[in-house]
Design an enzyme around this catalytic site. Structure first.
Site, PDB file in Angstrom:
ATOM      1  N   ALA A 572       0.837  -1.195   0.000  1.00 18.85           N
ATOM      2  CA  ALA A 572       0.000   0.000   0.000  1.00 18.85           C
ATOM      3  C   ALA A 572       0.874   1.248   0.000  1.00 18.85           C
ATOM      4  O   ALA A 572       0.611   2.215  -0.722  1.00 18.85           O
ATOM      5  CB  ALA A 572      -0.919  -0.009   1.222  1.00 18.85           C
ATOM      6  N   TYR A 573       1.941   1.218   0.792  1.00 13.88           N
ATOM      7  CA  TYR A 573       2.856   2.363   0.883  1.00 13.88           C
ATOM      8  C   TYR A 573       3.562   2.580  -0.456  1.00 13.88           C
ATOM      9  O   TYR A 573       3.529   3.666  -1.031  1.00 13.88           O
ATOM     10  CB  TYR A 573       3.869   2.115   2.003  1.00 13.88           C
ATOM     11  CG  TYR A 573       4.830   3.267   2.223  1.00 13.88           C
ATOM     12  CD1 TYR A 573       4.384   4.476   2.729  1.00 13.88           C
ATOM     13  CD2 TYR A 573       6.193   3.125   1.931  1.00 13.88           C
ATOM     14  CE1 TYR A 573       5.258   5.532   2.934  1.00 13.88           C
ATOM     15  CE2 TYR A 573       7.074   4.178   2.132  1.00 13.88           C
ATOM     16  CZ  TYR A 573       6.605   5.382   2.637  1.00 13.88           C
ATOM     17  OH  TYR A 573       7.478   6.423   2.833  1.00 13.88           O
TER      18      TYR A 573
END
Ligand code: ZN
Length: 683
Positions: A572-573
Site C-alpha cells: 500500500a505504501y
C-alpha cells in the site's frame, strides 16, 4: 499622554542607565517614536582609556530602536571636541560623520546618530527628540508656526524645515542658546526636541507638550467626523477574504517579484481610513515626518474602490500601481541628484477603498515596520484633518531625504540576505520528522514557512518556536491533506500571513504495512488518500497560487526508496508513493512553462523524530526483515553502501538544494537520500 515616569525605578541610576531608562519609556509610546525614529542623549563625565575624567555626550547610535535600547546603543563622544563645531556656519555631511567618528571615547562603537550635533549644541544635560503624532499633526500645515504658538504657548521655539544634519543642529542650538527660557523646540514638518536639567524634566516636557498638542487637536476636532466621514462602505468580511486570496499573490508578484511579503490590514480603523471622504486630500501628499520615506517611499498608491470581482479588481489595482510608477518616475527625474540611480518604481503601500491597506516589505519584519509607519501616518492625518491643508515637506526635500546617503546608511546596517530571504514556503507534515527538519532549515535560511500538519497543536507549537527567533517568519495551519477544504484554508492562511507562495515541500505521508493478501482494504484506501490524493490536492492549490503570482516556483515532493526498489509487505505504501512520484513528474511537465520546478527526494529509513513509523509498521518491517524493532535502524544502515544512518536533516539539505536557485535548471529529477541503496539508483 500619560507619563510613565516613576521615581522609584529611576532612583540611584547612573547618568547612562537613566538615559537607557528614559529612552525605553519614550520608545514604549508608539505615538512618540517607532522603529529607530527619534533619539536621546545625556552630557556627563566618564573616564577615558587612561582614567582621566572626560566630558562626553552619550547619544543614540544610528538606527537603534529606543524601545529596546541598551547601554551599548549609546556611544560616548568627547564633548570638548564636538562643541567647537558650533563656531562653523556649515559642514558637509561626510565631513561631519568623519569628524564625529574621531570624537569617540572608545573605538568600535555604533555610528552616532546623524542628529548628534543637535544634542551637543543644546546647552542642557538631557535632550530628547521624538516624532510625536500630535506634534506632527500641528506642523504639517502651511500656518504651522502660528498653530504651534496657539497650541503650545511661548516657551517653545520653532525651527523651519531643514534636513537633519549640521544646519539643523546649528539652527536649533542657536535658538536654544539665545532663549534661555525655552523648554523645547518644534521642528517644522519633522518633530519635537525637549531638554531638561534632569532626565525626568526632559522626559516630562516631552509628555507635557504632546499632551497640550493632543488637547488642542481634541478641541479643534470636537463634533467632527474623522477624515470627513465615510465615503463608501467596505466589502463584507467574507468578500474581503475571497478577494484578498485572489489578489494578494498577483500583487506580490508585481510588487516584490516573489522576494518579499505582502500584508493586508483590513482592521476597522484601516477600513474607515480608506473609505473616508478625506483620503485623497491627505494620504497622497506625503509622510508626516521625512524619516518615513525610507520605508514607505514618498506616498501610497491609491486605487479606485474595488468591486469584489477579482478580475475587474485586478485591473483596478494594476492601474493604481502603474499611476504610482509614473508619478514616482516624474518625481525622481525632477528632484533626484544627478548621477543617482532610481530605486525600483514600485509602491510600498496601497490604499484600496472597500478592501483595506496593503503593505510590502522584504520580509515579515520589514512589512510589519511599514505597517506600523502607515498606521502612524493614518493617525497624524486623522488628527490634522480638521485643521485643513495637510502639507508635508515639498517633494524636492522628500526626494533629497529619500536618496540621502546618511539615511541610506541605516538601511545598509542590515545583515546581507540569506538564500531564501523573502521567500514563502509551505511544508506539509511539518510537525515532526522530515517535514519539521525542512521547515526549520528553510526558516534558518531566511524563508517564511507555513507549517501544515493534521496535528494542528504540534504544528502550532513548532511554528511558535520558529517565529519567536525569526521575526515572525513561521505560522501553523491545521491541514489534513485529504480534505480539499482544509488544503484551501491552508493556502489562504499562507496568503493572509505572507501574501503568496513560492516553495512547496509535499511531505505529508502515511505508512501501512502488511502482505497484500491480508491487507485491510481500508488501509489501502488510507495510503492512497494521503500519499497520492493528498499530494495532488496540495500541489493543485499551490500551483494555482504560483501561477497567479507569475514568478515561478519550486516544489520538492518527498518520495521514497520504495518507489524504485519496493520491499515485500509494503504494498500500500509503495504503490501510493509511486502514484505521488508519477504525479510529480506530470507536475514538472505542466509547471515548466510557468517556471515552476518539481523534483523528488527519495529518502529511506528515517527513524529519528518521524511519525511515519507506527508500532504496527515497525513490527511489520522488523518481521519482513527477520530482525527486531530495536535493531531496525542498524539493519537499515548496514544494508546501505555508506553504512550510515539517514536523518531528517540530511533530507532537508537535499530539499533546500532542489528548492534553491542553485538548482534553477533542474526539474523532474529524483535525488536519493538513503545512504546508498544500489537497487534504488534512479534510472
Ligand atoms: Zn528626527
Amino acid at each position: 499622554m500619560t507619563s510613565r515616569w516613576q521615581d522609584r525605578t529611576a532612583r540611584g541610576l547612573s547618568d547612562l542607565d537613566l538615559l537607557v531608562h528614559r529612552s525605553r519609556l519614550i520608545g514604549a509610546e508608539r505615538a512618540l517614536v517607532v522603529h529607530g525614529g527619534g533619539n536621546t542623549s545625556v552630557k556627563t563625565t566618564e573616564p577615558d582609556h587612561r582614567g582621566r575624567p572626560t566630558r562626553v555626550l552619550r547619544i543614540k547610535g544610528s538606527g537603534a530602536d529606543l524601545a529596546s535600547a541598551t547601554a551599548k546603543d549609546f556611544p560616548a563622544l568627547r564633548l570638548d571636541d564636538l562643541l567647537p563645531l558650533f563656531g562653523r556656519t556649515d559642514m558637509d555631511d561626510a565631513d561631519m560623520v568623519a569628524y564625529q567618528d574621531r570624537c569617540a571615547l572608545a573605538p568600535g562603537g555604533p555610528r552616532p546618530s546623524i542628529e548628534t550635533l543637535l544634542h551637543a549644541f543644546v546647552p542642557a544635560p538631557h535632550v530628547d527628540h521624538t516624532h510625536a503624532d500630535a506634534i506632527l499633526a500641528l506642523v504639517n500645515h502651511p500656518a504651522s508656526r502660528a498653530i504651534v504658538r496657539r497650541a503650545l504657548g511661548d516657551r517653545i521655539g520653532f525651527v523651519p524645515y531643514v534636513r537633519p544634519g549640521f544646519r539643523l543642529a546649528r539652527l536649533a542650538g542657536a535658538v536654544a542658546r539665545a532663549n534661555p527660557g525655552l523648554e523645547a523646540i518644534v521642528f517644522d514638518r519633522h518633530g519635537l526636541l525637549t531638554w531638561g536639567a534632569t532626565a525626568k524634566e526632559s522626559y516630562l516636557r516631552t509628555i507635557r507638550y504632546v499632551t497640550r498638542a493632543e488637547a488642542f487637536l481634541r478641541r479643534t476636532n470636537r463634533g467632527r467626523a474623522p477624515l470627513g466621514g465615510p465615503l463608501g462602505r467596505p466589502l463584507s468580511r467574507a468578500a474581503r477574504g475571497t478577494l484578498a486570496a485572489a489578489l494578494l499573490p498577483r500583487l506580490r508578484g508585481i510588487l516584490t517579484g516573489g522576494r518579499g511579503i505582502v500584508l493586508l490590514d483590513d482592521s476597522p480603523v484601516a477600513l474607515a481610513w480608506v473609505d473616508s471622504r478625506g483620503l485623497n486630500a491627505v494620504a497622497a501628499r506625503g509622510p508626516a515626518t521625512p524619516d518615513h520615506v525610507l520605508h514607505l517611499k514618498p506616498w501610497p498608491a491609491i486605487s479606485a474602490p474595488v468591486t469584489g470581482d477579482p478580475s475587474r479588481d485586478a485591473t483596478i489595482l494594476n492601474r493604481a500601481v502603474a499611476a504610482w510608477a509614473a508619478r514616482y518616475a516624474r518625481y525622481f527625474k525632477t528632484h533626484a541628484p544627478a548621477g543617482q540611480t532610481m530605486d525600483p518604481a514600485v509602491p510600498r503601500f496601497l490604499l484600496v477603498p472597500r478592501l483595506g491597506v496593503i503593505v510590502t516589505g522584504k520580509d515579515r519584519r520589514a512589512a510589519g515596520i511599514a505597517l506600523d509607519l502607515v498606521t502612524r501616518n493614518r493617525v497624524v492625518q486623522s488628527l490634522a484633518f480638521p485643521l485643513g491643508a495637510y502639507t508635508p515637506i515639498p517633494e524636492r526635500d522628500l526626494c533629497e531625504f529619500e536618496y540621502w546617503p546618511n539615511e541610506r546608511y541605516k538601511l545598509s546596517l542590515r545583515a546581507p540576505d540569506r538564500e531564501f530571504a523573502g521567500r514563502v514556503a509551505l511544508v506539509t507534515g511539518a510537525a515532526s520528522g522530515i517535514g519539521l527538519a525542512c521547515a526549520r532549515a528553510l526558516v534558518r535560511e531566511g524563508a517564511h514557512v507555513v507549517l501544515a500538519d493534521r496535528d494542528g497543536v504540534g504544528a502550532e507549537r513548532e511554528a511558535r518556536a520558529l517565529a519567536a527567533t525569526s521575526g515572525g517568519r513561521a505560522i501553523a495551519t491545521t491541514m489534513d491533506v485529504t480534505d480539499h477544504a482544509a488544503v484551501r484554508r491552508g493556502l489562504d492562511a499562507a496568503i493572509r500571513a505572507f501574501g503568496g507562495l513560492d516553495l512547496l515541500v509535499s511531505n505529508a505521508g502515511i505508512a501501512k504495512a502488511g502482505p497484500l493478501d491480508t491487507l485491510d482494504p481500508r488501509d489501502w484506501d488510507t495510503a492512497m488518500a494521503v500519499n497520492a490524493t493528498g499530494g495532488f490536492l496540495v500541489a493543485r492549490e499551490a500551483v494555482r497560487v504560483m501561477k497567479a503570482q507569475g514568478t515561478g516556483g519550486a516544489i520538492a515532493v518527498i518520495g521514497t526508496k520504495n518507489v524504485p526498489a519496493p520491499g515485500a509487505e509494503f504494498g500500500a505504501y509503495s504503490a501510493s508513493k509511486a502514484a505521488g512520484t508519477q504525479l510529480a513528474k506530470v507536475l514538472a511537465l505542466e509547471g515548466g512553462p510557468f517556471g515552476i520546478r518539481v523534483n523528488i527526494v527519495n529518502p529511506d529509513a528515517i527513524f529519528a523524530g518521524s511519525k511515519l513509523w507506527s508500532k504496527e509498521v515497525l513490527t511489520g518491517r522488523a518481521r519482513a526483515h527477520h530482525t527486531t524493532v530495536g535493531q531496525l535502524p542498524a539493519f537499515y544502515a548496514a544494508r546501505t553502501l555508506l553504512r550510515r544512518t539517514v536523518t531528517g536533516d540530511d533530507v532537508a539539505q537535499a530539499v533546500l538544494f532542489l528548492l534553491s536557485e542553485r538548482a534553477a535548471k533542474t526539474t523532474g529529477a529524483q535525488l536519493p537520500v538513503d545512504g546508498g541503496v544500489a537497487a534504488a539508483f534512479p534510472r
